[in-house]
Design an enzyme around this catalytic site. Structure first.
Site, mmCIF file in Angstrom:
data_model
loop_
_atom_site.group_PDB
_atom_site.id
_atom_site.type_symbol
_atom_site.label_atom_id
_atom_site.label_comp_id
_atom_site.label_asym_id
_atom_site.label_seq_id
_atom_site.Cartn_x
_atom_site.Cartn_y
_atom_site.Cartn_z
ATOM 1 C CE LYS A 34 -4.437 -1.479 1.810
ATOM 2 N NZ LYS A 34 -4.298 -2.925 2.036
ATOM 3 C CD GLU B 74 -12.057 5.278 1.617
ATOM 4 O OE1 GLU B 74 -11.571 6.328 1.155
ATOM 5 O OE2 GLU B 74 -12.086 4.202 1.004
ATOM 6 C CB SER C 52 -0.115 -8.121 -1.132
ATOM 7 O OG SER C 52 -0.929 -8.964 -0.353
HETATM 8 C C1 LIG Z 1 -5.101 -3.928 1.425
HETATM 9 C C2 LIG Z 1 -4.408 -5.196 1.161
HETATM 10 C C3 LIG Z 1 -4.766 -6.037 0.086
HETATM 11 C C4 LIG Z 1 -5.944 -5.787 -0.809
HETATM 12 O O1 LIG Z 1 -5.901 -4.651 -1.593
HETATM 13 P P1 LIG Z 1 -5.574 -4.678 -3.150
HETATM 14 O O2 LIG Z 1 -5.899 -3.293 -3.576
HETATM 15 O O3 LIG Z 1 -6.471 -5.702 -3.802
HETATM 16 O O4 LIG Z 1 -4.157 -5.014 -3.308
HETATM 17 C C5 LIG Z 1 -4.006 -7.177 -0.141
HETATM 18 N N1 LIG Z 1 -2.975 -7.507 0.663
HETATM 19 C C6 LIG Z 1 -2.617 -6.737 1.711
HETATM 20 C C7 LIG Z 1 -1.476 -7.178 2.548
HETATM 21 C C8 LIG Z 1 -3.315 -5.561 2.002
HETATM 22 O O5 LIG Z 1 -2.942 -4.816 3.058
#
Ligand SMILES: *Cc1c(COP(=O)(O)O)cnc(C)c1O
Length: 419
Positions: free
Chosen positions: A88, A110, A379
């Site tokens: 993010k 938000e 992610s």
């Molecule tokens: C917020 C988040 C997501 C989901 O958001 P995307 O916009 O689909 O990437 C996925 N993995 C993690 C670790 C997150 O914090």
């Protein structure tokens, strides 16, 4: 990277917002159009990610786990090693640079689980911007550690008491703020959704993931991977992981959504597979939304807060319709199994969101040959999920301790009231 046709990707995307927000979106779009092909802007962005968030993140081979599954070689793109623990931060740093170029001094956002709010607060502190973060009052209680850090970072956190006191109400409140403050305020959107140009803009910044991934694959594997797999909430880490491979037809792109408890209405967040999401317009854009029989937005469920969303990136909705992106789903149960397997065989603690990508990727790798390669986008890291994960793997001592603490708090409360 994919380009929109005036804000649309096939039938999806667009900009369905109140008149008052149009000038701000147009200004943002014009700024983005000017900068997106300017190599010095990309250099500035990548430089900020390097000096502040440790990029490039590594591409890690999972040697033991690949052998155990007996199929393709599995690699992880380590977005969990970013500052603040997830992908993010890439997007908010990029938007922060745009804010500086536009000469604005204040940002709003938000947040539901608090991860995007925290990333925004970190960016604002680093770049010297004022930040206001809107959050449902119930989410504030549930995610108090994130609220605490946002405030320590100097951001204002506003609790929203209306409706269900969660993300949807926080979104309405943030938009109300923006309508009154567009002159000096930028709205930092956290994923590849919402009105144009946000889906394209967020995907552009997140594409730093696949640009690095491609270079690393060529250096470490010697060729492009056979498949790239990512979890899909709003779609930003998936668009980041897929972006640089869209024209490489030999690389299969797989997006894994939250299969939840089952594919019955209200028990999952699967929007892109057959018979789940339906085209609709809400929250400023057109995409595949989960809807009930009356065409209202449907209920969602996921073990991972970040995947629990009723819409999906219009870019992914389009790419899944054209067949370029293959949609898959992983159930809560498959997710906890994948989580456990990664921890025990490789010593990495994944976020529950990312574990959907792991579950989907492991399943595919098992059907492939050992000379093939799958990259899964990890992610984020799992530290934030400790309480949720503990529910799936109960610990008697800890459960007893938490029970005792809760009893004690209740007694203290009762004593106070009796005073
Ligand atoms: C917020 C988040 C997501 C989901 O958001 P995307 O916009 O689909 O990437 C996925 N993995 C993690 C670790 C997150 O914090």
């Amino acid at each position: 990277m994919i380009r929109s046709d005036k804000g649309y990707f096939g039938e999806f995307g667009g900009r369905y917002v109140p008149e008052i927000l149009l000038p701000a979106l147009t200004e943002l779009e014009e700024m983005f159009e000017q900068l997106r092909d300017d190599p010095s802007f990309w250099q500035e962005y990548v430089g900020l990610c390097q000096e502040f968030s440790g990029r490039p993140t590594p591409l890690t081979p999972l040697r033991r786990l690949s052998k155990e599954l007996g199929g393709a070689q599995i690699w992880l793109k380590r977005e969990d090693l970013n500052h603040s623990g997830a992908h993010k931060v890439n997007n908010v740093l990029g938007q922060g640079l745009l804010v500086q170029r536009m000469g604005k001094k204040r940002v709003i956002a938000e947040t539901g689980a608090g991860q995007h709010g925290l990333a925004t607060a970190i960016m604002a502190a680093r770049l010297g911007l004022q930040a206001t973060i809107y959050m449902g009052a119930d989410d504030i209680e549930r995610q108090y550690s994130n609220v605490f850090w946002m405030r320590q970072l100097g951001s204002e956190v506003v609790g929203v008491e209306t409706g269900n006191r969660t993300l949807k109400e926080a979104l309405d409140e943030a938009l109300r703020d923006w309508a009154a403050s567009v002159e000096d305020t930028h709205y930092v959107l956290g994923t590849a959704c919402g009105p144009a140009p946000f889906p394209e803009l967020v995907s552009y910044f997140q594409s730093v993931i696949s640009i690095e991934m491609k270079e690393q694959a060529l250096a470490q594997i010697g060729r492009l991977p056979d498949e790239v797999v990512a979890c899909v909430g709003g779609g930003s880490n998936a668009m980041g992981a897929f972006g640089a491979f869209l024209e490489d037809e030999e690389v299969k792109l797989v997006g894994v959504e939250a299969g939840g408890l089952s594919l019955k209405d209200g028990e999952h967040s699967v929007r892109m597979m057959a018979n789940t999401g339906e085209p609709g317009i809400a929250q400023g854009y057109k995409t595949l939304f989960l809807q009930n029989d009356d065409g209202q937005l449907g209920d969602t469920h996921s073990i991972a807060a970040g995947l629990d969303y009723v819409g999906v990136s219009p870019i992914l909705a389009h790419l899944s319709q054209t067949g370029r992106v293959v949609p898959e789903a992983a159930s809560d149960k498959e997710v906890t199994e994948a989580f456990s397997l990664l921890m025990k065989t490789e010593g990495i603690i994944p976020a529950l969101e990312s574990s959907h990508g792991l579950a989907g990727g492991f399943k595919r790798a098992k059907t492939m040959r050992p000379d093939q390669h799958v990259i899964i986008n990890l992610s984020g890291r799992g530290d934030k999920d400790i309480f949720n994960i503990a529910k799936a793997f109960p610990q008697p001592e800890w459960t007893e301790f938490l029970q005792r603490e809760a009893d004690r708090a209740r007694e203290l409360d009762a004593a106070k009231k009796g005073e």
